[in-house]
Motif scaffolding. Structure first.
Motif, mmCIF file in Angstrom:
data_model
loop_
_atom_site.group_PDB
_atom_site.id
_atom_site.type_symbol
_atom_site.label_atom_id
_atom_site.label_comp_id
_atom_site.label_asym_id
_atom_site.label_seq_id
_atom_site.Cartn_x
_atom_site.Cartn_y
_atom_site.Cartn_z
ATOM 1 N N VAL A 17 0.836 -1.206 0.000
ATOM 2 C CA VAL A 17 0.000 0.000 0.000
ATOM 3 C C VAL A 17 0.872 1.257 0.000
ATOM 4 N N ASN A 18 0.467 2.230 -0.820
ATOM 5 C CA ASN A 18 1.195 3.494 -0.926
ATOM 6 C C ASN A 18 0.261 4.643 -0.549
ATOM 7 N N THR A 19 0.746 5.529 0.318
ATOM 8 C CA THR A 19 -0.102 6.651 0.741
ATOM 9 C C THR A 19 0.614 7.975 0.485
ATOM 10 N N ALA A 20 -0.142 8.970 0.048
ATOM 11 C CA ALA A 20 0.427 10.307 -0.178
ATOM 12 C C ALA A 20 -0.698 11.343 -0.129
ATOM 13 N N PRO A 21 -0.461 12.475 0.529
ATOM 14 C CA PRO A 21 -1.454 13.543 0.436
ATOM 15 C C PRO A 21 -1.568 14.007 -1.017
ATOM 16 N N LEU A 22 -2.781 14.256 -1.451
ATOM 17 C CA LEU A 22 -3.027 14.725 -2.822
ATOM 18 C C LEU A 22 -4.097 15.808 -2.799
ATOM 19 N N GLY A 23 -4.010 16.727 -3.744
ATOM 20 C CA GLY A 23 -5.041 17.754 -3.896
ATOM 21 C C GLY A 23 -5.954 17.386 -5.053
ATOM 22 N N ILE A 24 -7.151 16.944 -4.719
ATOM 23 C CA ILE A 24 -8.103 16.525 -5.756
ATOM 24 C C ILE A 24 -8.870 17.763 -6.243
ATOM 25 N N ARG B 58 -10.063 15.679 -11.050
ATOM 26 C CA ARG B 58 -8.719 15.413 -11.598
ATOM 27 C C ARG B 58 -7.692 15.740 -10.550
ATOM 28 N N VAL B 59 -6.481 15.254 -10.799
ATOM 29 C CA VAL B 59 -5.387 15.529 -9.857
ATOM 30 C C VAL B 59 -4.120 15.721 -10.667
ATOM 31 N N LYS B 60 -3.343 16.759 -10.315
ATOM 32 C CA LYS B 60 -2.052 16.960 -10.969
ATOM 33 C C LYS B 60 -1.055 16.044 -10.272
ATOM 34 N N LEU B 61 -0.309 15.294 -11.058
ATOM 35 C CA LEU B 61 0.598 14.316 -10.442
ATOM 36 C C LEU B 61 2.031 14.545 -10.885
ATOM 37 N N TYR B 62 2.885 14.876 -9.923
ATOM 38 C CA TYR B 62 4.318 14.968 -10.194
ATOM 39 C C TYR B 62 4.879 13.542 -10.186
ATOM 40 N N THR B 63 6.146 13.394 -10.526
ATOM 41 C CA THR B 63 6.760 12.067 -10.498
ATOM 42 C C THR B 63 6.701 11.527 -9.071
ATOM 43 N N HIS C 226 5.569 7.619 -6.567
ATOM 44 C CA HIS C 226 5.067 6.245 -6.574
ATOM 45 C C HIS C 226 3.568 6.236 -6.890
ATOM 46 N N THR C 227 2.862 7.241 -6.369
ATOM 47 C CA THR C 227 1.424 7.331 -6.655
ATOM 48 C C THR C 227 1.194 7.373 -8.166
ATOM 49 N N ARG C 228 1.968 8.228 -8.841
ATOM 50 C CA ARG C 228 1.808 8.348 -10.296
ATOM 51 C C ARG C 228 2.117 7.018 -10.998
ATOM 52 N N GLU D 184 6.492 9.222 3.737
ATOM 53 C CA GLU D 184 6.616 7.767 3.594
ATOM 54 C C GLU D 184 5.213 7.155 3.572
ATOM 55 N N ASP D 185 5.153 5.828 3.472
ATOM 56 C CA ASP D 185 3.838 5.179 3.421
ATOM 57 C C ASP D 185 3.381 4.778 4.817
ATOM 58 N N LEU D 186 2.104 4.941 5.073
ATOM 59 C CA LEU D 186 1.538 4.470 6.344
ATOM 60 C C LEU D 186 1.601 2.952 6.351
ATOM 61 N N LEU E 113 -0.358 23.521 9.262
ATOM 62 C CA LEU E 113 0.444 22.296 9.107
ATOM 63 C C LEU E 113 0.361 21.794 7.658
ATOM 64 N N ILE E 114 -0.854 21.751 7.110
ATOM 65 C CA ILE E 114 -1.037 21.280 5.729
ATOM 66 C C ILE E 114 -0.225 22.155 4.771
ATOM 67 N N GLU E 115 -0.293 23.472 5.000
ATOM 68 C CA GLU E 115 0.465 24.416 4.172
ATOM 69 C C GLU E 115 1.967 24.114 4.263
ATOM 70 N N ALA E 116 2.432 23.905 5.499
ATOM 71 C CA ALA E 116 3.863 23.627 5.715
ATOM 72 C C ALA E 116 4.266 22.320 5.034
ATOM 73 N N LEU E 117 3.387 21.318 5.079
ATOM 74 C CA LEU E 117 3.716 20.021 4.459
ATOM 75 C C LEU E 117 3.819 20.139 2.945
ATOM 76 N N ILE E 118 2.964 20.964 2.362
ATOM 77 C CA ILE E 118 3.043 21.165 0.908
ATOM 78 C C ILE E 118 4.415 21.759 0.562
ATOM 79 N N TYR E 119 4.824 22.780 1.325
ATOM 80 C CA TYR E 119 6.160 23.358 1.092
ATOM 81 C C TYR E 119 7.249 22.304 1.334
ATOM 82 N N ALA E 120 7.071 21.520 2.387
ATOM 83 C CA ALA E 120 8.113 20.546 2.764
ATOM 84 C C ALA E 120 8.327 19.499 1.672
ATOM 85 N N THR E 121 7.240 19.087 1.011
ATOM 86 C CA THR E 121 7.408 18.056 -0.030
ATOM 87 C C THR E 121 8.109 18.641 -1.267
ATOM 88 N N ARG E 122 8.126 19.993 -1.373
ATOM 89 C CA ARG E 122 8.836 20.616 -2.504
ATOM 90 C C ARG E 122 10.285 20.930 -2.145
HETATM 91 C C1 LIG Z 1 -1.383 18.602 1.410
HETATM 92 C C2 LIG Z 1 -0.542 18.050 0.285
HETATM 93 C C3 LIG Z 1 -1.076 17.962 -0.997
HETATM 94 C C4 LIG Z 1 -0.316 17.401 -2.038
HETATM 95 N N1 LIG Z 1 -0.873 17.336 -3.273
HETATM 96 C C5 LIG Z 1 -0.180 16.751 -4.289
HETATM 97 C C6 LIG Z 1 -0.769 16.624 -5.585
HETATM 98 O O1 LIG Z 1 -1.900 17.042 -5.831
HETATM 99 N N2 LIG Z 1 -0.029 16.012 -6.547
HETATM 100 C C7 LIG Z 1 1.222 15.526 -6.310
HETATM 101 O O2 LIG Z 1 1.832 14.958 -7.227
HETATM 102 N N3 LIG Z 1 1.810 15.637 -5.084
HETATM 103 C C8 LIG Z 1 1.136 16.235 -4.079
HETATM 104 N N4 LIG Z 1 1.712 16.344 -2.837
HETATM 105 C C9 LIG Z 1 3.060 15.806 -2.629
HETATM 106 C C10 LIG Z 1 3.042 14.290 -2.407
HETATM 107 O O3 LIG Z 1 2.169 13.927 -1.368
HETATM 108 C C11 LIG Z 1 4.459 13.822 -2.027
HETATM 109 O O4 LIG Z 1 5.343 14.122 -3.088
HETATM 110 C C12 LIG Z 1 4.546 12.349 -1.658
HETATM 111 O O5 LIG Z 1 5.820 12.123 -1.054
HETATM 112 C C13 LIG Z 1 4.429 11.406 -2.839
HETATM 113 O O6 LIG Z 1 4.536 10.084 -2.316
HETATM 114 P P1 LIG Z 1 4.651 8.758 -3.200
HETATM 115 O O7 LIG Z 1 5.986 8.817 -3.941
HETATM 116 O O8 LIG Z 1 4.573 7.659 -2.221
HETATM 117 O O9 LIG Z 1 3.502 8.780 -4.163
HETATM 118 C C14 LIG Z 1 1.001 16.926 -1.794
HETATM 119 C C15 LIG Z 1 1.535 17.023 -0.496
HETATM 120 C C16 LIG Z 1 0.784 17.589 0.531
HETATM 121 C C17 LIG Z 1 1.373 17.673 1.900
#
Ligand SMILES: Cc1cc2nc3c(=O)[nH]c(=O)nc-3n(C[C@H](O)[C@H](O)[C@H](O)COP(=O)(O)O)c2cc1C
Length: 190
Positions: A25-32, A43-48, A50-52, A78-80, A135-144
């Motif tokens: 199982v793979n978990t990641a926050p996503l913005g739908i 729809r969801v924008k997906l960067y590179t 594991h989810t993608r 990481e994954d839950l 926190l959510i805002e900070a996590l978005i920045y942190a993943t970048r």
């Molecule tokens: C609140 C939040 C929203 C996010 N939304 C997206 C998104 O819409 N698309 C995306 O590609 N990554 C998004 N991210 C970043 C991914 O969750 C992050 O890159 C994650 O590590 C990907 O994990 P994976 O490689 O297991 O799929 C978001 C992160 C946060 C904290």
């Protein structure tokens, strides 16, 4: 079946996206992204990520609507593991408010989603908390943070520092613990 039945509104809905690679199982926050919450399309924008990769292979995305800061913080990096779940089929994280199953088709940077199934599974009542939002805002920045150049890193550090002040002032213990996870994962004390 409509998106609004499961807690989605028009705009961007921050949820936990759940995908599978075989049984893993793979978990990641996503913005739908939802244009019409009366519909079954999103729809969801997906960067590179594991989810993608998993979506490209399996064509399925599950989502959980959830308000747990620690679940967001761990999933961002990481994954839950399975002890976070009430069920893996369908995948339901403990304290999730709803789960949905979408068919997902990649088109360029986006995946086009069609709602296939879903259920409301929680009844948490919680007042709006600025600490959770920060926190959510900070996590978005942190993943970048790890993928940007030095000048952008400085901007991100300032933004996360600003978010930390709000988390510490307004957040509950769990938001503060979740922020600590963020700091540990980035190896930075904000
Ligand atoms: C609140 C939040 C929203 C996010 N939304 C997206 C998104 O819409 N698309 C995306 O590609 N990554 C998004 N991210 C970043 C991914 O969750 C992050 O890159 C994650 O590590 C990907 O994990 P994976 O490689 O297991 O799929 C978001 C992160 C946060 C904290």
């Amino acid at each position: 079946m409509k998106l609004k039945d499961f807690g989605f509104t028009d705009g961007i809905n921050e949820v936990i996206g759940i995908t599978f690679k075989s049984d893993q199982v793979n978990t990641a926050p996503l913005g739908i992204i939802v244009d019409d919450d009366e519909s079954d399309r999103a729809r969801v924008k997906l960067y590179t990520s594991h989810t993608r990769e998993n979506i490209e292979r399996e064509g399925i995305l599950y989502t959980n609507v959830i308000l747990d800061p620690i679940v967001f913080s761990i999933s961002a990096f990481e994954d839950l593991d399975s002890k976070f779940f009430d069920s893996l089929n369908p995948p339901i994280i403990k304290n999730a408010l709803s789960w949905c199953k979408f068919s997902a088709k990649l088109t360029g940077a986006f995946a086009e989603l069609t709602l296939l199934d879903g259920q409301i599974c929680g009844k948490i009542v919680r007042a709006y908390n600025r600490g959770f939002a920060a926190l959510i805002e900070a996590l978005i920045y942190a993943t970048r943070y790890k993928i940007v150049e030095d000048r952008a890193k400085e901007f991100i550090e300032n933004e996360i520092y600003r978010c930390k002040n709000i988390v510490m002032r307004c957040g509950s213990r769990r938001e503060k613990m979740a922020f600590k996870i963020l700091e540990e994962k980035l190896g930075v004390n904000f």
